[in-house]
Design a protein around this motif. Structure first.
Motif, mmCIF file in Angstrom:
data_model
loop_
_atom_site.group_PDB
_atom_site.id
_atom_site.type_symbol
_atom_site.label_atom_id
_atom_site.label_comp_id
_atom_site.label_asym_id
_atom_site.label_seq_id
_atom_site.Cartn_x
_atom_site.Cartn_y
_atom_site.Cartn_z
ATOM 1 N N CYS A 132 0.824 -1.213 0.000
ATOM 2 C CA CYS A 132 0.000 0.000 0.000
ATOM 3 C C CYS A 132 0.857 1.261 0.000
ATOM 4 C CB CYS A 132 -0.932 -0.002 1.205
ATOM 5 S SG CYS A 132 -2.225 -1.258 1.133
ATOM 6 N N ARG A 133 1.961 1.209 0.690
ATOM 7 C CA ARG A 133 2.854 2.374 0.705
ATOM 8 C C ARG A 133 3.415 2.640 -0.689
ATOM 9 N NH1 ARG A 133 8.254 3.338 4.492
ATOM 10 N NH2 ARG A 133 8.718 5.417 3.681
ATOM 11 N N PRO A 165 -5.507 -2.587 -9.164
ATOM 12 C CA PRO A 165 -6.770 -3.178 -8.694
ATOM 13 C C PRO A 165 -6.739 -3.459 -7.192
ATOM 14 C CG PRO A 165 -5.485 -4.784 -9.922
ATOM 15 C CD PRO A 165 -4.809 -3.469 -10.114
ATOM 16 N N PRO A 166 -7.778 -3.058 -6.469
ATOM 17 C CA PRO A 166 -7.778 -3.252 -5.018
ATOM 18 C C PRO A 166 -8.064 -4.682 -4.576
ATOM 19 C CG PRO A 166 -9.791 -2.178 -5.692
ATOM 20 C CD PRO A 166 -8.946 -2.286 -6.919
ATOM 21 N N VAL A 186 -6.275 -1.570 5.284
ATOM 22 C CA VAL A 186 -6.165 -1.565 3.818
ATOM 23 C C VAL A 186 -7.480 -1.124 3.180
ATOM 24 C CG1 VAL A 186 -5.791 -3.025 1.807
ATOM 25 C CG2 VAL A 186 -4.348 -3.289 3.821
ATOM 26 N N TYR A 187 -8.589 -1.568 3.729
ATOM 27 C CA TYR A 187 -9.901 -1.156 3.191
ATOM 28 C C TYR A 187 -10.072 0.354 3.321
ATOM 29 C CZ TYR A 187 -14.938 -1.270 2.294
ATOM 30 O OH TYR A 187 -16.184 -1.070 1.774
ATOM 31 N N PHE A 238 -7.695 2.478 3.425
ATOM 32 C CA PHE A 238 -6.757 3.079 2.484
ATOM 33 C C PHE A 238 -7.382 3.216 1.101
ATOM 34 C CE2 PHE A 238 -3.765 1.954 -0.960
ATOM 35 C CZ PHE A 238 -2.950 3.072 -0.943
ATOM 36 N N PHE A 239 -8.095 2.202 0.642
ATOM 37 C CA PHE A 239 -8.698 2.270 -0.687
ATOM 38 C C PHE A 239 -9.919 3.189 -0.704
ATOM 39 C CE2 PHE A 239 -6.230 -1.576 -1.644
ATOM 40 C CZ PHE A 239 -5.734 -1.215 -2.894
ATOM 41 N N LEU A 240 -10.637 3.286 0.408
ATOM 42 C CA LEU A 240 -11.740 4.254 0.467
ATOM 43 C C LEU A 240 -11.224 5.680 0.313
ATOM 44 C CD1 LEU A 240 -13.985 2.820 3.339
ATOM 45 C CD2 LEU A 240 -14.341 2.620 0.862
ATOM 46 N N LEU A 241 -10.108 5.962 0.984
ATOM 47 C CA LEU A 241 -9.493 7.295 0.853
ATOM 48 C C LEU A 241 -8.980 7.516 -0.569
ATOM 49 C CD1 LEU A 241 -7.547 7.524 4.231
ATOM 50 C CD2 LEU A 241 -9.617 8.777 3.581
ATOM 51 N N ARG A 242 -8.416 6.466 -1.167
ATOM 52 C CA ARG A 242 -7.959 6.587 -2.557
ATOM 53 C C ARG A 242 -9.113 6.897 -3.487
ATOM 54 N NH1 ARG A 242 -7.254 1.764 -6.711
ATOM 55 N NH2 ARG A 242 -9.507 2.004 -6.338
ATOM 56 N N ASN A 243 -10.234 6.185 -3.299
ATOM 57 C CA ASN A 243 -11.405 6.417 -4.152
ATOM 58 C C ASN A 243 -11.920 7.848 -3.989
ATOM 59 O OD1 ASN A 243 -11.174 3.749 -4.884
ATOM 60 N ND2 ASN A 243 -12.795 3.034 -3.494
ATOM 61 N N ALA A 244 -11.989 8.300 -2.751
ATOM 62 C CA ALA A 244 -12.498 9.653 -2.504
ATOM 63 C C ALA A 244 -11.578 10.709 -3.095
ATOM 64 C CB ALA A 244 -12.661 9.872 -1.006
ATOM 65 N N SER A 245 -10.290 10.460 -3.033
ATOM 66 C CA SER A 245 -9.335 11.440 -3.556
ATOM 67 C C SER A 245 -9.353 11.486 -5.074
ATOM 68 C CB SER A 245 -7.927 11.096 -3.056
ATOM 69 O OG SER A 245 -6.968 11.944 -3.637
ATOM 70 N N CYS A 246 -9.486 10.324 -5.701
ATOM 71 C CA CYS A 246 -9.388 10.267 -7.168
ATOM 72 C C CYS A 246 -10.724 10.499 -7.867
ATOM 73 C CB CYS A 246 -8.834 8.918 -7.599
ATOM 74 S SG CYS A 246 -7.166 8.599 -7.008
ATOM 75 N N ARG A 247 -11.831 10.049 -7.229
ATOM 76 C CA ARG A 247 -13.132 10.058 -7.916
ATOM 77 C C ARG A 247 -14.159 10.936 -7.242
ATOM 78 N NH1 ARG A 247 -13.022 3.539 -7.766
ATOM 79 N NH2 ARG A 247 -11.223 3.229 -9.150
#
Length: 295
Positions: free
Chosen positions: A239-240, A251-252, A270-271, A273-282
């Motif tokens: 993830c880092r 892919p998550p 990790v979950y 982490f991907f929620l934050l990624r989704n919010a930041s990108c989309r």
């Protein structure tokens, strides 16, 4: 030499040792000069001998200390000479390799590594002691060989470079390891980056060096490293890497699957982490339909 003591002096040609064994001071005619000198004593001969012995004792003690210091200095010099000789030999071999054509040079380097350096590394004591002379000589030779390859215009051998880094890490020589990484003697590769991420728990700056290697290698190498970290169940390091090199399209699902095998705490982290990624990108924390469907 007429004997002055109770002992009988040796009449003709007696040695100084015979005169001393005869008594307090008997000496023979014709004895050697040192013995005759010892044989002639005055009435206070005992005091003379006592003073001589007392004066000699400190001198003998000082001589012993000087001898010990000389031996220590000689040992240090011999150790330095051996290291210099090992480095010079490695440099000469590397220079000879550089003059050959690329194929011959590659074969020669592999042979040097497999026949010389690897057996020498495997023969080291199990305990990684930086004070071990054999270990120091080997590290000096390996470092000189890599530097000579680069100086001659060839690429440093990655197998030998990784072997050197592992030996330095095992004995805790992090300063020397960091110097090699800063000088960029070793070629960038996925195995090098992977090794640096694995070293991060013991040597924190290693992770930053690993990220630098990945940024220079590009996206394919970055994705390959993430996949390798997931296979080794080092999910947080994966993830880092995703966050640091901006692998936003990774892919998550395989990351979450690996996290589930590591326990609920890791999976939750990790979950999130991907929620934050989704919010930041989309702009939404939700996963995309293709990410939600089983692959």
């Amino acid at each position: 030499g007429d004997g002055d003591g109770d002992g009988d002096g040796d009449g003709e040609g007696g040695s100084g040792a015979d005169a001393d064994s005869g008594g307090e001071g008997g000496s023979g005619d014709g004895g050697d000069g040192a013995a005759a000198s010892d044989g002639v004593r005055g009435a206070d001969g005992g005091a003379v001998v006592g003073d001589r012995e007392a004066a000699a004792s400190p001198a003998m003690g000082g001589g012993g200390a000087t001898a010990a210091a000389s031996l220590a200095a000689a040992a240090q010099q011999a150790d330095a000479d051996r290291q210099e000789a090992a480095a010079a030999t490695a440099a000469a071999v590397a220079a000879a390799d550089a003059e050959a054509d690329p194929y011959t040079r590659s074969c020669a380097t592999r042979r040097v590594v497999s026949v010389v350096f690897r057996p020498a590394a495997e023969a080291l004591p199990a305990e990684a002691d930086a004070r071990c002379q054999r270990r120091r000589h080997l590290l000096a030779a390996m470092t000189a060989y890599l530097h000579s390859q680069v100086a001659a215009g060839a690429s440093a051998d990655p197998v030998l470079g990784e072997m050197l880094l592992r030996l330095l890490a095992a004995e805790g020589s992090h300063a020397q390891l960091q110097l090699l990484l800063t000088q960029r003697i070793l070629p960038d590769s996925v195995p090098l980056a992977l090794f640096l991420f694995q070293l991060a728990p013991a040597f924190a700056p290693a992770a930053d060096f690993g990220l630098d290697v990945l940024k220079r290698l590009g996206a394919p190498a970055q994705e390959a490293l993430v996949a390798e970290l997931l296979q080794q169940q080092d999910v947080l390091a994966a993830c880092r890497v995703i966050r640091s090199v901006r692998l936003l399209a990774f892919p998550p699902r395989p990351v979450l699957a690996a996290a589930a095998e590591c326990g609920s705490e890791v999976f939750t982290a990790v979950y999130s982490f991907f929620l934050l990624r989704n919010a930041s990108c989309r702009g939404s924390a939700s996963f995309a339909p293709e990410e939600a469907r089983p692959s």
